[in-house]
Design an enzyme around this catalytic site. Structure first.
Site, mmCIF file in Angstrom:
data_model
loop_
_atom_site.group_PDB
_atom_site.id
_atom_site.type_symbol
_atom_site.label_atom_id
_atom_site.label_comp_id
_atom_site.label_asym_id
_atom_site.label_seq_id
_atom_site.Cartn_x
_atom_site.Cartn_y
_atom_site.Cartn_z
ATOM 1 N N GLN A 1 40.447 34.859 49.602
ATOM 2 C CA GLN A 1 39.900 34.227 48.565
ATOM 3 C C GLN A 1 40.562 32.785 48.350
ATOM 4 O O GLN A 1 41.288 32.535 48.452
ATOM 5 C CB GLN A 1 40.721 35.411 47.517
ATOM 6 C CG GLN A 1 40.637 35.936 46.146
ATOM 7 C CD GLN A 1 41.797 34.686 45.401
ATOM 8 O OE1 GLN A 1 42.887 34.738 46.752
ATOM 9 N NE2 GLN A 1 42.182 33.873 44.033
ATOM 10 N N ARG B 1 51.285 37.981 31.163
ATOM 11 C CA ARG B 1 51.596 38.645 31.411
ATOM 12 C C ARG B 1 52.956 38.885 30.706
ATOM 13 O O ARG B 1 54.493 38.710 31.152
ATOM 14 C CB ARG B 1 51.504 38.208 33.251
ATOM 15 C CG ARG B 1 50.129 38.575 33.012
ATOM 16 C CD ARG B 1 50.194 37.851 34.651
ATOM 17 N NE ARG B 1 48.499 37.754 35.304
ATOM 18 C CZ ARG B 1 47.879 37.403 36.515
ATOM 19 N NH1 ARG B 1 48.848 37.608 37.096
ATOM 20 N NH2 ARG B 1 46.976 37.314 36.243
ATOM 21 N N HIS C 1 40.475 41.334 37.402
ATOM 22 C CA HIS C 1 41.394 40.948 37.975
ATOM 23 C C HIS C 1 42.612 41.728 37.623
ATOM 24 O O HIS C 1 43.624 41.963 37.267
ATOM 25 C CB HIS C 1 41.879 39.588 36.697
ATOM 26 C CG HIS C 1 42.703 38.820 37.955
ATOM 27 N ND1 HIS C 1 41.834 37.951 38.544
ATOM 28 C CD2 HIS C 1 43.389 38.807 38.615
ATOM 29 C CE1 HIS C 1 42.762 36.403 39.461
ATOM 30 N NE2 HIS C 1 44.464 37.728 39.172
ATOM 31 N N ARG D 1 44.507 41.907 34.181
ATOM 32 C CA ARG D 1 45.283 40.884 34.158
ATOM 33 C C ARG D 1 44.789 39.511 33.870
ATOM 34 O O ARG D 1 46.739 38.968 33.366
ATOM 35 C CB ARG D 1 45.895 40.935 35.606
ATOM 36 C CG ARG D 1 47.072 41.827 36.375
ATOM 37 C CD ARG D 1 46.788 41.343 37.817
ATOM 38 N NE ARG D 1 47.906 41.033 38.752
ATOM 39 C CZ ARG D 1 49.217 40.982 38.470
ATOM 40 N NH1 ARG D 1 49.379 42.216 38.349
ATOM 41 N NH2 ARG D 1 50.319 40.211 38.910
ATOM 42 N N ASP E 1 35.946 46.294 41.411
ATOM 43 C CA ASP E 1 37.244 46.011 41.719
ATOM 44 C C ASP E 1 38.509 46.308 40.061
ATOM 45 O O ASP E 1 37.857 45.723 39.329
ATOM 46 C CB ASP E 1 37.465 44.564 42.108
ATOM 47 C CG ASP E 1 39.442 44.476 41.982
ATOM 48 O OD1 ASP E 1 39.867 44.935 42.585
ATOM 49 O OD2 ASP E 1 39.678 43.179 40.980
ATOM 50 N N GLY E 2 38.982 47.140 39.722
ATOM 51 C CA GLY E 2 39.841 47.186 39.216
ATOM 52 C C GLY E 2 39.449 49.465 38.690
ATOM 53 O O GLY E 2 39.051 50.225 38.734
ATOM 54 N N GLY E 3 41.295 49.953 39.160
ATOM 55 C CA GLY E 3 41.675 51.272 38.656
ATOM 56 C C GLY E 3 40.517 52.140 39.645
ATOM 57 O O GLY E 3 41.221 53.808 39.478
ATOM 58 N N ARG F 1 41.299 54.701 42.617
ATOM 59 C CA ARG F 1 42.507 55.710 43.042
ATOM 60 C C ARG F 1 42.226 56.338 44.067
ATOM 61 O O ARG F 1 43.407 57.115 44.481
ATOM 62 C CB ARG F 1 44.112 55.422 41.539
ATOM 63 C CG ARG F 1 43.750 55.040 40.733
ATOM 64 C CD ARG F 1 45.167 54.319 41.505
ATOM 65 N NE ARG F 1 45.707 53.037 40.915
ATOM 66 C CZ ARG F 1 45.106 51.934 40.989
ATOM 67 N NH1 ARG F 1 44.419 51.164 41.741
ATOM 68 N NH2 ARG F 1 45.973 50.356 40.784
ATOM 69 N N ARG G 1 46.346 47.219 44.350
ATOM 70 C CA ARG G 1 48.190 47.956 43.799
ATOM 71 C C ARG G 1 47.740 49.216 45.483
ATOM 72 O O ARG G 1 49.207 49.410 45.174
ATOM 73 C CB ARG G 1 48.279 48.285 42.893
ATOM 74 C CG ARG G 1 48.043 47.276 41.632
ATOM 75 C CD ARG G 1 48.270 48.030 40.135
ATOM 76 N NE ARG G 1 48.350 46.501 39.007
ATOM 77 C CZ ARG G 1 47.160 46.185 38.404
ATOM 78 N NH1 ARG G 1 46.245 47.162 38.587
ATOM 79 N NH2 ARG G 1 47.503 45.578 37.238
#
Length: 364
Positions: free
Chosen positions: A129, A166, A258, A261, A289-291, A293, A313
């Site tokens: 990246q 942030r 992101h 963020r 990408d995002g959330g 789980r 995360r």
């Protein structure tokens, strides 16, 4: 014998208990009021699954093909900086775990281990990246090193002309500890990340100094001239930008805000996925990408048009609690959950997932 965590949420609780508060906030925090951060998770609850019966699911598979690589799991580890904040081995441990799981690893430009060390530890697909730096010579040198080390694609993050506000980092006066460095870039270029006062953030100060806010579509040609590697754009949330990406010859796009963020109030990633997927030709892969789980989250994303998902995360939770084995545990749980969901849905492979597998969650 004690039973280990049965879901990534259990690993999250263990990681929070052992990480310093300022490190936890740096990993977990979003921008502003964190509406988009929360929205990334909440969107998954808006879908119900429509299972089909009397389907042979004795041989379910979670494998997919992505940019010429076979993944045993339709998951990539999202690009994140400074893995050594949570584990001494950092990105090399993450790379070992990704290879064991058959997942993709996207190493971040601000990795805390060298590109060559990460590549030596990797046994699966490996992408790099990039942020668009004012120092184009530094960017070009990274691209050259990545190609020589065996990285197979470049992922350019396009939603960060500046860093979002942030607030957790500002309250903590967060700076990267001096013993943790972005070792693939000149120390002078990264100096601002290591200093911050109360009410400021070393991450934000560094971005103001080093990120080039003039980046536009025409600049992609400069990057294309310097590499044979496929180019992936991360940070697309609209059909308009998806069509422009295709017109400019990119090889894949990542629907992403992101991780909540950047622009607070931006569309949750899952909400943007259908319009982006519909705007692109079928042969151009879309990642989400995002959330994400759970394995069921992965199935929902694939049903809405994603070829694969990125997970961020939860990987750092696993790395913090168990190093490479901890990351492997997170990826193993996701694979087991996805395979279980496919079987009970009557959709034995990712290719069998489409919008007919979903319905809006009923409301009173």
């Amino acid at each position: 014998m004690p039973v280990g965590p049965l879901t990534p949420a259990g690993i999250e609780r263990a990681a929070r208990a052992q990480l310093p508060p300022e490190i936890w906030d740096f990993i977990e925090g979003g921008s502003e009021a964190e509406r988009t951060l929360a929205g990334n998770r909440e969107m998954f609850a808006r879908y119900a699954l429509r299972p089909r019966a009397l389907v042979d699911v004795s041989g379910c598979s979670t494998a997919v093909e992505l940019l010429g690589s076979e993944l045993r799991l339709p998951v990539g580890i999202a690009p994140m900086a400074y893995h050594r904040l949570v584990d001494p081995d950092g990105e090399t441990a993450t790379a070992r775990a990704a290879g064991r799981a058959g997942a993709l690893l996207v190493a971040g430009i601000f990795a805390s281990r060298t590109l060559e060390a990460i590549a030596a530890a990797a046994t699966g697909p490996l992408w790099l990246q990039l942020y668009w730096l004012r120092r184009r010579d530094a960017l070009a040198a990274l691209v050259e090193r990545a190609e020589a080390a065996g990285f197979t694609a470049l992922m350019l993050t396009v939603d960060a002309p500046r860093i979002g506000r942030r607030l957790r980092d500002l309250r903590n006066g967060f700076a990267v500890p001096p013993h943790i460095r972005a070792v693939n870039l000149d120390p002078e270029l990264m100096a601002a990340t290591h200093r911050a006062d109360a009410g400021s953030s070393g991450i934000a100060d560094h971005a103001r100094e080093q990120f080039d806010p003039t980046l536009s579509w025409s600049d992609l040609a400069w990057l294309r001239e310097r590499t044979r590697l496929p180019l992936v754009l991360k940070g697309i949330l609209t059909a308009e930008d998806a069509r422009l990406a295709a017109e400019h010859g990119v090889d894949a796009v990542v629907v992403s805000n992101h991780g909540g963020r950047q622009l607070d109030g931006a569309l949750p990633a899952l909400a943007a996925l259908p319009e982006v997927a519909a705007a692109l030709p079928p042969e151009l892969p879309v990642l989400l990408d995002g959330g994400v789980r759970t394995g069921t989250d992965i199935a929902v994303a694939l049903a809405l048009g994603a070829r694969a998902v990125l997970v961020g995360r939860p990987v750092l939770w696993g790395l913090a609690t168990g190093g490479a084995d901890g990351v492997a545990s997170v990826l193993g749980l996701l694979r087991a959950e996805l395979e279980h969901t496919l079987a009970l849905l009557g959709r034995p492979t990712p290719a069998d997932l489409d919008r007919s597998a979903l319905a809006p969650w009923p409301t009173a």
